[in-house]
Design an enzyme around this catalytic site. Structure first.
Site, PDB file in Angstrom:
ATOM      1  N   ILE A 475       0.836  -1.199   0.000  1.00 12.51           N
ATOM      2  CA  ILE A 475       0.000   0.000   0.000  1.00 12.51           C
ATOM      3  C   ILE A 475       0.869   1.246   0.000  1.00 12.51           C
ATOM      4  CG2 ILE A 475      -1.759   1.285   1.265  1.00 12.51           C
ATOM      5  CD1 ILE A 475      -2.802  -1.340   2.355  1.00 12.51           C
ATOM      6  N   LYS A 476       1.818   1.306   0.939  1.00 13.23           N
ATOM      7  CA  LYS A 476       2.713   2.460   1.001  1.00 13.23           C
ATOM      8  C   LYS A 476       3.867   2.132   1.942  1.00 13.23           C
ATOM      9  CE  LYS A 476       0.356   4.823   4.827  1.00 13.23           C
ATOM     10  NZ  LYS A 476      -0.246   6.090   5.294  1.00 13.23           N
ATOM     11  N   HIS A 479       6.125   5.390   8.132  1.00 11.77           N
ATOM     12  CA  HIS A 479       7.240   5.883   8.933  1.00 11.77           C
ATOM     13  C   HIS A 479       7.990   4.741   9.603  1.00 11.77           C
ATOM     14  CE1 HIS A 479       6.166   9.959   8.204  1.00 11.77           C
ATOM     15  NE2 HIS A 479       4.997   9.883   8.823  1.00 11.77           N
ATOM     16  N   GLY A 481       7.347   1.319   9.045  1.00  9.95           N
ATOM     17  CA  GLY A 481       7.413   0.077   8.289  1.00  9.95           C
ATOM     18  C   GLY A 481       6.552   0.123   7.046  1.00  9.95           C
ATOM     19  N   LYS A 497       1.366  -4.268   8.880  1.00 12.89           N
ATOM     20  CA  LYS A 497       2.530  -3.398   8.937  1.00 12.89           C
ATOM     21  C   LYS A 497       3.768  -4.261   9.185  1.00 12.89           C
ATOM     22  CE  LYS A 497       2.489   0.467  11.327  1.00 12.89           C
ATOM     23  NZ  LYS A 497       2.532   1.377  12.494  1.00 12.89           N
ATOM     24  N   ASP A 599       1.700  12.512  14.575  1.00 13.08           N
ATOM     25  CA  ASP A 599       1.729  12.272  13.127  1.00 13.08           C
ATOM     26  C   ASP A 599       0.344  12.463  12.519  1.00 13.08           C
ATOM     27  OD1 ASP A 599       2.831  11.655  10.676  1.00 13.08           O
ATOM     28  OD2 ASP A 599       2.553   9.503  10.895  1.00 13.08           O
TER      29      ASP A 599
END
Length: 840
Positions: A475-476, A479, A481, A497, A599
């Protein structure tokens, strides 16, 4: 004369040759009226565009994908054809007209959507069919047993659909079949023995289904098989030794299953034609097979034995292969040749980097009763003379004595600095600290077994759920993982994650687990489980959020032809803002000590199927006022600390930082400008400063200049947008101490009308004239009083802010105009000196 005769003969022969070519190449028109009617019916039922199948010209010579022989239809290829607009509205498997094409040899709809089930009459009426290709045609339902009646079929391609049920046993009747592809479907049950009866098979692909049970040993009788793929299933038991009989096998893929036991000893000895072998991500154990025979006979060989439990040493030169992956096993050895295509990490090789810990390797070999050659040999110490022993004692006593004095000084210094920092933070951010009602403070010492609160997954389950953490599931890059999508064995969708412990903080995953141990709050993304088997990487499993995050959902691509974007309506945007504020209010006011998210941006605000907010990106959460820097020396050298934290952990965290970041999220919702909340560059700051000039509690119309133009809003909705913009501006105050608390922000977003309407004096309206303060003053009162330095503001509690809005009243002693100016200046206090500005 003879020359002229010869010339005439040559011309005659050339004429005859040209005419014969014309006759041979001339397409015979469609002669069957029944088949012509069938094709036109098929044209209507599928909605084929006229540019592909024109009405007037003959189908045999002018229709794309229609193949004829002797005036009869023998092939229909729908691949690449497009439907009309009406045909795209409700596409179905509407090919009943083909029943009249009795000489049809090939039907291909690869990539052409035919949502529906395969009709039974395919097997009973299309007796001449040799090729049936429904690849990626959106077909669902079971495979009809009547397919077995197509005894002339040579290729059956059904991959990339949603077929369910078992593989029908009737396939054993397809004696002419050379290629069978059922991959990427939802087939269940075991592999039927009927498949092994297909003696002419050269290619067999059953990958990416939900097949279970063993691999049939009878596969060894498929002497012509050159391609066998059973990967991404739930196959168990051992790898059958009979597969070694497949001497023509070039490609063998059994990866991502639950196969156990050791590989057959003669597998690679007999598979001399193999160039691709993948048995990764199983539970295989034992010694690796001898690879020396392959390395000497073939080139460009790819072998993948990774993510199993193989042990022992590598008994051949692995660098001679084009690619070999034996990572994440328990192989051992001292000298292993490596190459560009060799992957050896996650094993027990003593002289290579990125290996398992010695304790892990020793435990594995001890549990299997095997010798481990990684036990270090104690070096022989030279004899120490007695005279030198006394000198050594004095030296050690001096060293440890001095070290003890240094440790005592460090401890005292740390305690003093902590005391000073706590006082500094409490004084400088007194107005940002949430005040908890007396008696509601939670016990910090409640013992909680964190790992027992959620499911514990096996690493093999995680590999199967994410297709081996493939790029298609990525997915992306987060920060802490990489974030992957996955599907568990029961079909439940999750997000995983993957935290690399070699590049992340050692305790970053524990931060989230400890947070969830306090309370599984509804505004936090649900944690489903964890996988902490490996020391080098940790896995956290979350519930899948169907609508992704706010950065992806604010504008979504539509299915329209013009590829437009669909914008979230204002009601949904306000719902998202309120949900995010509720989550932050929980962290700031209901957790003890207060927690700072650190965040907050659009990408960390996750949305479920109903656009309810779930806060994600929780790896940076820490207690307010806590220095997240783990370096003690850095703490000692930092003489003064900034009371506001950044995600880098360079200063103690305060809740005002979350408020500032949340203000940028609100600006994104109001203006529709993407990327504001996740950026800290100068151009973003310039845009924010310019946008804030259009937010004024005197003039509602100014807001319309910055509102997202894709929103359709009436007068009442514009009041809500104006109120949210006012709240956003208050959150973005340059001074942290002048920003409102999250509890007040939540109350303002829940009832935005009262923010603007009860303080609107442009029309001269006054509410209940009394000495009590107005609702908005109650909303922002403790914040304003703390900004002005009033000690009494400490008594304003979270309970007061949640006890419901007071009756709207105002002090009329100074007149409406004076009150209006005083209120607006306190909501948006300007710094006296431009140099006296604190930035997050």
């Amino acid at each position: 004369m003879l020359i002229k005769v010869q010339l005439h003969i040559c011309v005659l022969l050339l004429w005859l040759l040209v005419n014969s070519v014309v006759v041979l190449t001339q397409v015979v028109p469609l002669s069957s009226t029944v088949e012509r009617t069938a094709l036109f019916d098929l044209r209507v039922s599928l909605g084929i565009r006229a540019r592909y199948w024109p009405r007037k010209p003959d189908p045999c010579g002018n229709w794309t994908g229609v193949q004829c022989r002797n005036g009869r239809v023998i092939g229909v290829n729908l691949s690449g054809l497009r439907r009309t607009r009406l045909g795209r509205i409700n596409p179905t498997f509407a090919v009943d007209a083909l029943v009249n094409c009795s000489q049809l040899v090939s039907f291909n709809s690869s990539g052409f959507s035919l949502p529906g089930s395969i009709p039974d009459w395919f097997g009973s009426n299309l007796n001449a069919l040799q090729v049936l290709d429904l690849t990626s045609s959106s077909v669902f339902g079971p495979i009809p047993s009547s397919i077995g009646s197509l005894n002339r079929l040579t290729r059956l391609l059904l991959s990339g659909n949603s077929l369910t049920g078992n593989v029908p046993d009737s396939l054993r009747q397809l004696s002419s079949l050379s290629e069978l592809n059922l991959s990427v479907n939802m087939l269940t049950g075991s592999i039927p023995l009927s498949v092994s009866a297909l003696g002419n098979l050269t290619r067999l692909d059953l990958s990416s289904n939900f097949l279970s049970g063993p691999i049939p040993p009878e596969f060894g009788s498929l002497a012509r098989l050159s391609y066998l793929n059973c990967s991404n299933n739930s196959l168990a038991s051992n790898v059958p030794a009979q597969l070694a009989n497949l001497s023509r096998l070039v490609n063998l893929d059994l990866s991502f299953n639950s196969l156990s036991g050791s590989l057959p000893s003669g597998l690679l000895i007999n598979l001399q034609a193999i160039v691709f072998l993948d048995v990764s991500s199983n539970n295989l154990t034992g010694n690796l097979p001898d690879l020396s025979t392959l390395s000497s006979t073939l080139s460009n060989v790819t072998l993948n034995f990774s993510n199993n439990r193989f042990y022992g040493s590598v008994n051949s030169n692995v660098s001679s292969f084009d690619l070999i992956d034996v990572s994440n096993n328990y192989l051992q050895g001292l000298d292993v040749p490596t190459g560009n295509g060799t992957f050896l990490s996650g094993n027990c090789f003593l002289r290579l980097p990125n290996q398992r810990s010695l304790n892990d390797c020793r435990a594995f070999y001890a549990s299997n009763g095997l010798p481990f050659d990684g036990d270090p040999v104690s070096p022989v110490q030279p004899p120490v003379r007695k005279k030198d022993n006394n000198r050594l004692k004095y030296v050690l006593a001096g060293v440890f004595g001095g070290l003890g004095v240094v440790i005592i000084i460090v401890i005292v210094s740390v305690l003093l600095l902590k005391t000073c920092n706590k006082r500094s933070v409490s004084q400088r951010s007194a107005n940002v600290e949430p005040v908890v009602e007396e008696g509601n403070t939670k016990d910090k010492s409640i013992p909680v077994d964190i790992l027992s609160l959620t499911n514990s997954f096996k690493y093999e389950q995680m590999l199967q759920a994410t297709s081996g953490f493939s790029d298609a599931n990525l997915i992306k890059h987060g920060h802490s993982g990489d974030i992957f999508s996955g599907t568990l064995e029961d079909g439940f969708e999750v997000v995983i994650k993957r935290i690399d412990m070699r590049s992340s903080r050692k305790d970053c995953y524990m931060t989230e687990l400890e947070l969830y141990s306090k309370d599984m709050h509804t505004r936090l993304v649900p944690l489903m489980g964890h996988c902490l088997e490996h020391e080098t990487e940790k896995l956290l499993v979350y519930k899948y959020m169907p609508n992704g995050d706010l950065s992806k959902s604010l504008f979504r691509p539509t299915s329209l032809v013009d590829d437009g974007l669909q914008s979230l309506d204002w009601i949904t945007r306000l719902k998202i803002a309120t949900g995010a504020a509720e989550g932050l209010a929980y962290l700031h006011h209901e957790c003890s000590p207060p927690l700072v998210h650190r965040d907050i941006q659009a990408s960390s605000i996750l949305l479920d199927d109903k656009y309810d907010v779930r806060l994600g990106s929780l790896s940076e959460v820490c207690a307010q006022g806590v220095d997240n820097n783990q370096n003690v020396i850095t703490r000692l050298l930092r003489i003064s600390s900034n009371p506001e934290s950044t995600p880098s952990g360079s200063a103690p965290a305060i809740c005002a930082y979350d408020v500032y970041c949340f203000g940028k999220v609100l600006l994104e919702l109001v203006t529709g400008k993407l990327g504001i909340s996740g950026s800290e560059d100068s151009s973003t700051k310039e845009w924010v400063d310019q946008t804030l000039t259009f937010i004024n509690n005197y003039d509602k119309e100014l807001v319309s200049k910055i509102v997202d133009q894709s929103l359709i809003i009436d007068e009442d909705l514009l009041d809500e947008v104006w109120a949210v913009a006012i709240v956003a501006k208050s959150c973005l105050n340059p001074k942290p101490a002048k920003r409102p608390q999250m509890a007040h922000i939540l109350k303002a977003l829940e009832t935005p009308f009262r923010v603007v309407r009860e303080e609107d004096f442009s029309s001269g309206r006054l509410r209940n004239n009394s000495s009590r303060r107005s609702w908005s003053a109650a909303l922002f009162g403790s914040w304003r009083q703390s900004f002005s330095g009033s000690i009494n503001s400490q008594s304003q509690t979270y309970k007061d802010s949640n006890s419901g809005p007071k009756q709207a009243v105002r002090d009329n002693s100074q007149g409406s105009g004076a009150n209006d100016r005083r209120f607006s200046s306190e909501i948006f206090p300007e710094p006296i000196d431009n140099n006296d500005v604190e930035r997050p």
